[in-house]
Enzyme design. Structure first.
Site, PDB file in Angstrom:
ATOM      1  N   ASN A  37      51.836  40.047  31.492  1.00 24.96           N
ATOM      2  CA  ASN A  37      51.140  39.211  32.482  1.00 24.96           C
ATOM      3  C   ASN A  37      50.818  37.916  31.800  1.00 24.96           C
ATOM      4  O   ASN A  37      50.954  36.696  32.340  1.00 24.96           O
ATOM      5  CB  ASN A  37      50.054  39.732  33.189  1.00 24.96           C
ATOM      6  CG  ASN A  37      50.413  40.959  34.095  1.00 24.96           C
ATOM      7  OD1 ASN A  37      51.619  41.099  34.365  1.00 24.96           O
ATOM      8  ND2 ASN A  37      49.500  41.801  34.381  1.00 24.96           N
ATOM      9  N   VAL A  73      40.796  43.394  31.263  1.00 26.69           N
ATOM     10  CA  VAL A  73      41.891  43.902  31.843  1.00 26.69           C
ATOM     11  C   VAL A  73      42.445  42.777  32.809  1.00 26.69           C
ATOM     12  O   VAL A  73      41.720  41.678  32.682  1.00 26.69           O
ATOM     13  CB  VAL A  73      41.715  45.164  32.717  1.00 26.69           C
ATOM     14  CG1 VAL A  73      41.394  46.317  32.008  1.00 26.69           C
ATOM     15  CG2 VAL A  73      40.594  44.845  33.730  1.00 26.69           C
ATOM     16  N   CYS A  74      43.679  42.898  33.283  1.00 22.27           N
ATOM     17  CA  CYS A  74      44.047  41.925  34.248  1.00 22.27           C
ATOM     18  C   CYS A  74      43.482  41.859  35.432  1.00 22.27           C
ATOM     19  O   CYS A  74      42.860  42.716  36.016  1.00 22.27           O
ATOM     20  CB  CYS A  74      45.555  42.208  34.602  1.00 22.27           C
ATOM     21  SG  CYS A  74      46.641  42.097  33.179  1.00 22.27           S
ATOM     22  N   PRO A  75      42.939  40.534  36.005  1.00 25.56           N
ATOM     23  CA  PRO A  75      43.564  39.325  35.682  1.00 25.56           C
ATOM     24  C   PRO A  75      42.903  38.613  34.408  1.00 25.56           C
ATOM     25  O   PRO A  75      42.909  37.335  34.191  1.00 25.56           O
ATOM     26  CB  PRO A  75      43.779  38.367  36.983  1.00 25.56           C
ATOM     27  CG  PRO A  75      42.172  38.868  37.581  1.00 25.56           C
ATOM     28  CD  PRO A  75      42.261  40.308  37.380  1.00 25.56           C
TER      29      PRO A  75
END
Ligand SMILES: [Zn+2]
Lengths: 79, 367
Positions: free
Chosen positions: A49, A16-18
């Protein structure tokens, strides 16, 4: 969907982000200028992103393509 | 022949069409299971799970048998019992490397790897670097905390003091429980808790004429966290002689100053102050006092300069002295030029070895 000669491919489904960006960045650092990285993600926000963050570092986003229900392919050329 | 229950991460679903299956394995090892799975789900699954070059299981895939990682068992030769539970999971939080960093390192340092000026390259540079911190007091506390947290490979701390109750107002490495303990022991314990990856080397001795050159020569960068003029001059002279870059810092009352010295590439501390002021001219800390947050600010700047030097980014405080006045809440910057007459780094330096210099009495007052 254009075909690119991909020099390095990373499959970071599950991330997942980041971390999707962090891992994409680590991978692109390992390439030479002009080489192409393909990133496979299954985290929807990463489709915005990752291209935005790598783009802001000067790399060229070649494409972001949905390849399955919850999977995307991001293709970037190193600056 | 054994029958095992296999669960897959959704990562494999495109190849398997399922996240769980029960399968008959003709052999009895994990390797036999993988062969059976590839037979059942086809080459697409094989590509996903096996390394193209080695033919072994890809590094980023963890296989657990009855909850245990097969790397801690017999790898792909691990035996499977009838009814065993096997899980195939990508290494999201495991210990395997990804472009030279472990999963834990990627997570721990992610907020600075994200920075363009740091990145994975800068992080790896930090992890290969060594920094000596002279003094585990008001400046050394914040500096060592940030440098350890940032993942410097090796950090040395030299200090011969014990923790005193009067230190705790500003020396944030130490706690009530550490009173009377050697500072380096207290420091090492805290720093290792923050980041067990960093190698902490401690010297329970005074930084003195006899050991200064030997000690500074071993490090990529030195951070002056000392509290007295003789030590500050000694650090300067030893670093100039050994050509080791360092960060100078000092605090008193509400003010602090710092500059970064790259011997051969800019002025040194003696270019600014050729000699220590005579005793009595500048009040000691004990007489003058210091607000604890002031060394916090200066020590944090010194840590920042250290990191910038090590990763080779930004503009260092070379040829510039930064003054901080906490009461006025102002930073001021002064140009500092290399002096041709400097006794340490001038055109004909007088200081050729440390034994020539009288560093005087090293004051015992700590600030
Ligand atoms: Zn000088």
């Amino acid at each position: 969907m254009a075909e690119y000669k991909v020099d390095r491919k990373i499959d970071i489904r599950g991330e997942v982000c980041p971390y999707t960006f962090v891992k994409s960045k680590l991978a692109i650092e390992d390439l030479k200028s002009g080489q192409i990285l393909e990133v496979i993600v299954d985290h929807a926000p990463a489709t915005e992103n990752v291209p935005r963050s790598l783009g802001s570092e000067g790399h060229k986003v070649l494409e972001v393509v949905k390849i399955d229900e919850h999977e995307w392919r991001i293709v970037i050329q190193k600056a | 022949m054994v029958k095992v229950n296999v669960k897959f991460s959704v990562m494999f679903k495109d190849a398997t069409g399922t996240t769980a299956t029960t399968i008959d394995v003709s052999g009895e090892t994990v390797k036999d299971l993988i062969d059976a799975l590839i037979k059942q789900f086809g080459p697409k699954f094989g590509e996903r799970i096996l390394d193209e070059k080695t033919g072994g299981v890809r590094r980023f895939i963890n296989i657990f048998v009855n909850g245990k990682d097969i790397r801690n068992l017999q790898g792909s030769d691990t035996k499977l019992e009838e009814g065993a539970d096997v899980r195939l999971i990508p290494a999201v939080a495991g210990g395997k490397e990804f472009f030279g960093l472990t999963q834990d390192q990627i997570v721990r340092y992610s907020r600075q790897i994200i920075l363009r000026e740091v990145g994975g390259k800068g992080q790896k540079k930090l992890m290969r670097s060594s920094v000596l911190i002279v003094g585990a007091g008001g400046l050394g506390s914040p500096a060592s905390l940030y440098l350890t947290a940032a993942g410097i490979g090796k950090i040395g701390i030299i200090d011969s003091d014990r923790v005193d109750l009067s230190n705790l107002q500003r020396q944030i490495l130490h706690t009530n429980d550490d009173i009377d303990r050697p500072k380096i022991e207290s420091a090492k314990e805290k720093l290792q808790k923050i980041n067990p990856e960093v190698k902490i080397i401690t010297h329970n001795e005074r930084f003195a004429v006899e050991n200064a050159l030997d000690i500074v020569g071993d490090w990529d960068f030195v951070l002056d966290g000392s509290d007295n003029f003789p030590t500050k001059f000694l650090i300067n002279d030893a670093c100039v002689l050994k050509r080791v870059p360092f960060s100078h810092g000092g605090v008193l009352r509400f003010v602090g100053m710092t500059t970064t010295i790259l011997p051969g590439k800019g002025p040194c501390y003696r270019c600014l102050t050729p000699e220590a002021p005579p005793t009595g001219m500048i009040p000691t800390c004990q007489e003058a006092g210091v607000l604890g947050a002031v060394p916090g600010v200066i020590g944090a700047i010194q840590a920042t300069e250290t990191i910038k030097y090590l990763i080779g980014s930004g503009e260092l405080l070379v040829g510039r002295t930064l003054f901080f006045d906490a009461l006025e809440m102002r930073f001021e910057e002064f140009e500092l030029k290399r002096s041709p007459n400097c006794p340490a780094c001038g055109d004909r330096p007088l200081i050729k070895d440390l034994s020539q210099v009288d560093y005087g009495h090293v004051c015992e007052v700590r600030f």
